[in-house]
Structure formats: C-alpha cells, structure tokens
Design an enzyme around this catalytic site. Structure first.
Site, PDB file in Angstrom:
ATOM      1  CD  GLU A 153     -27.616 -39.821 -32.286  1.00  0.00           C
ATOM      2  OE1 GLU A 153     -27.797 -40.772 -31.505  1.00  0.00           O
ATOM      3  OE2 GLU A 153     -26.478 -39.457 -32.657  1.00  0.00           O
ATOM      4  CG  ASP A 178     -22.410 -41.406 -27.560  1.00  0.00           C
ATOM      5  OD1 ASP A 178     -21.571 -41.575 -26.661  1.00  0.00           O
ATOM      6  OD2 ASP A 178     -23.548 -41.902 -27.549  1.00  0.00           O
TER       7      ASP A 178
END
Length: 212
Positions: A20, A32
């Site tokens: 990501e 996260d």
C-alpha cells in the site's frame, strides 16, 4: 495468492504495508495493517524494524459494555487522507509542535490502555475526546464547520467523547455514549440527516489456511 511458505502475522502486516505505502504510494501509517491482521484489542508499538503487538487482557463484561457504548456515524463525505498526510510529512519532526503532539498522543495511549484494562470506561471516553481535540489543534484541516456541527450535536445529546476515524476531513465518526443515551445521540444525528450504526468487535483478525 498461493504460497508454499507460511508467513506469520507480522510478515503479513508488513507486506500489506509495503504494497500500500511503497508499491502503490498511498500515504498513511502502519497501524491499520497491524490492527486488521491481528484483530482484537492490542497495544501496538511502532519502532523502526521492531514493531510489536501486545494483546490486552480485557474482561468480557468490559468488552460487552464497550461494544454497547460505541456508535459509528458517517459524516457524508470521504476523508482527506492524502492531503492531510502530505501536510504531516512536510513538517519538521524536530519542530516543537510536532514533538509536543507526539508526546501527548503517546501519553494518552498509555492512559487509555490502563483505563481499558481496569474497566474505567468513562475515563476512556474522556480520553477519546481529548485525542480529537489534540488532532484538530495539530492540523486544523482534519475538521470543518460541518464536521464540528456533527460532533457538537452528539456531545450535546449525551456522547462522552468521540473522534473521526482515519486521518480526518471526513469519513466516519466514532462516538462513545452511555447505553441509556444512545437513542438521544442517534436522534440528534438524525436531525442532521445522518444515520448511526452499532459496532461489533472482531477478535480473530486475518484468517488463513493451508490448501493441500
């Protein structure tokens, strides 16, 4: 993806971060990925090369009450993650304001952990409110008049605290409410054209298995 080697949860979270943040160049932090992979309630410490996830032993009655006290509310607008993260990256890490903010947030995290373990949920809600106020002070673009109006309405109706999830600027509010005040808070949000939702905790995190 099918792999013959078995990755532990730390490696899975780190690969998710790399995909990501590095490969796709999407701004954000580490938390996260670790929260999603491990599941449950954890105290996550992020250090260069030595990130650690420590499960918290929270009594079942405390977890049940905590789940009942949380309310999710979509603000009607998406968060401004990229813009906010870009602004944060541009700040000098040695700037007194940055150092002060980081120290305050760390101190609150330690205090919130203690409140959760001991079941002091009202104190936990108060600290949630304090994190939101600190976040707004550190970077004012995380909020606006419409977002402040939602927060103020929930607090006036009985919410003990809350904050926007993620980077801010939009997205979901997480409010902390005493069970017998839930209806009043939901009604106050409905007058603003917003719907509220309950929260259900997931303690398992990422599930994976071997295909033979």
């Amino acid at each position: 993806m099918f792999r013959e080697d078995k990755l532990d949860k730390y490696h899975i979270a780190e690969h998710a971060f790399e995909a990501e943040r590095i490969e796709l160049s999407i701004s954000g932090g580490w938390q996260d990925q670790y929260s999603t992979v491990f599941g449950g309630f954890n105290f996550i410490e992020l250090n260069d090369g030595r990130n650690t996830v420590t499960p918290l032993r929270i009594d079942t009655p405390t977890l049940n009450e905590l789940e009942e006290r949380f309310i999710l509310c979509y603000t009607g607008s998406t968060h401004l993650g990229e813009a906010i993260q870009a602004g944060n990256r541009g700040r000098d890490p040695n700037d007194p304001g940055v150092v002060s903010f980081a120290g305050d947030i760390k101190a609150i995290a330690l205090e919130m952990k203690a409140h959760l373990i001991r079941g002091n949920l009202s104190d936990f809600g108060r600290m949630l409110d304090e994190t939101w106020r600190l976040k707004k002070k550190f970077n004012p673009i995380v909020t606006n008049e419409a977002i402040d109006r939602v927060y103020d309405a929930a607090i006036a109706a009985g919410a003990e605290g809350g904050r926007l999830l993620g980077t801010g600027g939009g997205g979901y509010f997480l409010f902390f409410v005493k069970p017998f005040e839930r209806f009043r808070v939901a009604q106050a949000l409905r007058t603003l054209g917003l719907e509220s939702e309950s929260v259900v905790f997931d303690n398992r995190g990422l599930q994976y298995w071997a295909a033979r």
